[in-house]
Scaffold this active site. Structure first.
Site, PDB file in Angstrom:
ATOM      1  N   SER A 175     119.557 -56.147  11.321  1.00 13.09           N
ATOM      2  CA  SER A 175     118.183 -55.656  11.180  1.00 13.09           C
ATOM      3  C   SER A 175     117.465 -56.370  10.039  1.00 13.09           C
ATOM      4  CB  SER A 175     118.185 -54.157  10.884  1.00 13.09           C
ATOM      5  OG  SER A 175     118.946 -53.463  11.839  1.00 13.09           O
TER       6      SER A 175
HETATM    7  N1  SAH Z   1     123.447 -51.955  11.261  1.00 18.38           N
HETATM    8  C1  SAH Z   1     123.607 -53.306  11.795  1.00 18.38           C
HETATM    9  C2  SAH Z   1     122.571 -53.633  12.866  1.00 18.38           C
HETATM   10  C3  SAH Z   1     123.179 -53.351  14.135  1.00 18.38           C
HETATM   11  S1  SAH Z   1     122.374 -53.695  15.638  1.00 18.38           S
HETATM   12  C4  SAH Z   1     123.621 -54.353  10.707  1.00 18.38           C
HETATM   13  O1  SAH Z   1     123.433 -54.010   9.535  1.00 18.38           O
HETATM   14  O2  SAH Z   1     123.883 -55.512  11.034  1.00 18.38           O
HETATM   15  C5  SAH Z   1     122.973 -52.292  16.527  1.00 18.38           C
HETATM   16  C6  SAH Z   1     124.453 -52.246  16.820  1.00 18.38           C
HETATM   17  O3  SAH Z   1     124.705 -51.013  17.481  1.00 18.38           O
HETATM   18  C7  SAH Z   1     124.937 -53.338  17.775  1.00 18.38           C
HETATM   19  O4  SAH Z   1     125.945 -54.089  17.168  1.00 18.38           O
HETATM   20  C8  SAH Z   1     125.448 -52.550  18.981  1.00 18.38           C
HETATM   21  O5  SAH Z   1     126.595 -53.130  19.588  1.00 18.38           O
HETATM   22  C9  SAH Z   1     125.779 -51.199  18.370  1.00 18.38           C
HETATM   23  N2  SAH Z   1     125.802 -50.061  19.299  1.00 18.38           N
HETATM   24  C10 SAH Z   1     124.985 -49.822  20.352  1.00 18.38           C
HETATM   25  N3  SAH Z   1     125.317 -48.661  20.949  1.00 18.38           N
HETATM   26  C11 SAH Z   1     126.379 -48.149  20.253  1.00 18.38           C
HETATM   27  C12 SAH Z   1     127.187 -46.983  20.384  1.00 18.38           C
HETATM   28  N4  SAH Z   1     126.965 -46.083  21.356  1.00 18.38           N
HETATM   29  N5  SAH Z   1     128.191 -46.775  19.498  1.00 18.38           N
HETATM   30  C13 SAH Z   1     128.443 -47.681  18.498  1.00 18.38           C
HETATM   31  N6  SAH Z   1     127.719 -48.818  18.338  1.00 18.38           N
HETATM   32  C14 SAH Z   1     126.702 -49.041  19.200  1.00 18.38           C
END
Ligand code: SAH
Length: 218
Positions: free
Chosen positions: A63
């Site tokens: 993000s």
């Molecule tokens: N917080 C992260 C940004 C992540 S983007 C950072 O600092 O880099 C969102 C992430 O959520 C993705 O990697 C995706 O695979 C994950 N995601 C989506 N649905 C999910 C779920 N149901 N449980 C766990 N992770 C999930």
């Protein structure tokens, strides 16, 4: 080597966070300290402190710094909380939370991302973070109740299993919407109805179900 680029970070905090109104001193301090570039793929490191999301593989993104700062501030952490993050992704947000909270549990449905994040967090010495390779919208890591929950992928509504694992008085920060129409919300759990507050418009990858194992990915 791992702690260089502090000038770029101070500038990122001043221009992208403080100028945009984020004034939580602890959040600003931690975002000046934690190296974002180690969570970004090598080829994109020259853009690690730019004000945008960046691809991290598996169709996912890290993000943008403003959103990480805003969501961290909305959690109102004072160092005593036990926090759940859904969507570890690169692990950057978890590293920020590890310095703002007592302990962090973070879940990622794409196993190779969970493994990579876990390794970087360990290298950085974030010993109070536990990484789970799981679909946390369904199987919430049984390490709760949590004082605060942050969801870094967009849902169409509040996932009730998550809210269930939140302690009374705690807050849950989550983007809700569809496609480009997404809004960041904060839900505060009370003995009665939750208190719901709207924050900014935002753009996240979707919250999905199921776990992607290493061997299943083409
Ligand atoms: N917080 C992260 C940004 C992540 S983007 C950072 O600092 O880099 C969102 C992430 O959520 C993705 O990697 C995706 O695979 C994950 N995601 C989506 N649905 C999910 C779920 N149901 N449980 C766990 N992770 C999930």
């Amino acid at each position: 080597m791992i702690h260089d680029q502090s000038v770029a970070r101070s500038r990122m905090v001043a221009e992208q966070l403080e100028e945009a109104g984020i004034d939580d001193r602890r959040v600003l301090h931690v975002m000046r300290e934690v190296p974002r570039h180690v969570f970004v793929p090598k080829l994109l490191r020259h853009r690690a402190y730019h004000g945008c999301a960046l691809p991290i593989g598996y169709d996912q993104t890290i993000s943008q710094p403003f959103i990480v700062g805003l969501m961290s501030a909305l959690l109102e952490l004072d160092g005593t909380q036990h926090v759940l993050e859904v969507g570890t992704g690169s692990g950057y947000q978890a590293a920020i939370l590890s310095r703002l909270a007592r302990s962090v549990v973070t879940a990622e449905r794409v196993e190779p991302l969970a493994l990579r994040a876990s390794k970087i967090l360990e290298e950085l010495g974030c010993a109070n973070v536990e990484v789970y390779a799981s679909d946390a919208s369904d199987a919430v890591p049984e390490r709760g109740p949590y004082d605060a929950i942050i969801v870094t992928a967009c849902a169409d509504k509040l996932p009730s299993p998550l809210f269930h694992h939140l302690r009374e008085g705690g807050v849950l920060v989550i983007p809700i919407g569809q496609g480009e129409q997404q809004t960041l919300y904060r839900y505060r759990k009370t003995a009665a109805e939750p208190i719901i507050e709207r924050s900014v418009a935002c753009r996240f990858v979707p919250l999905l179900t199921g776990v992607v194992r290493k061997e299943n990915h083409a």
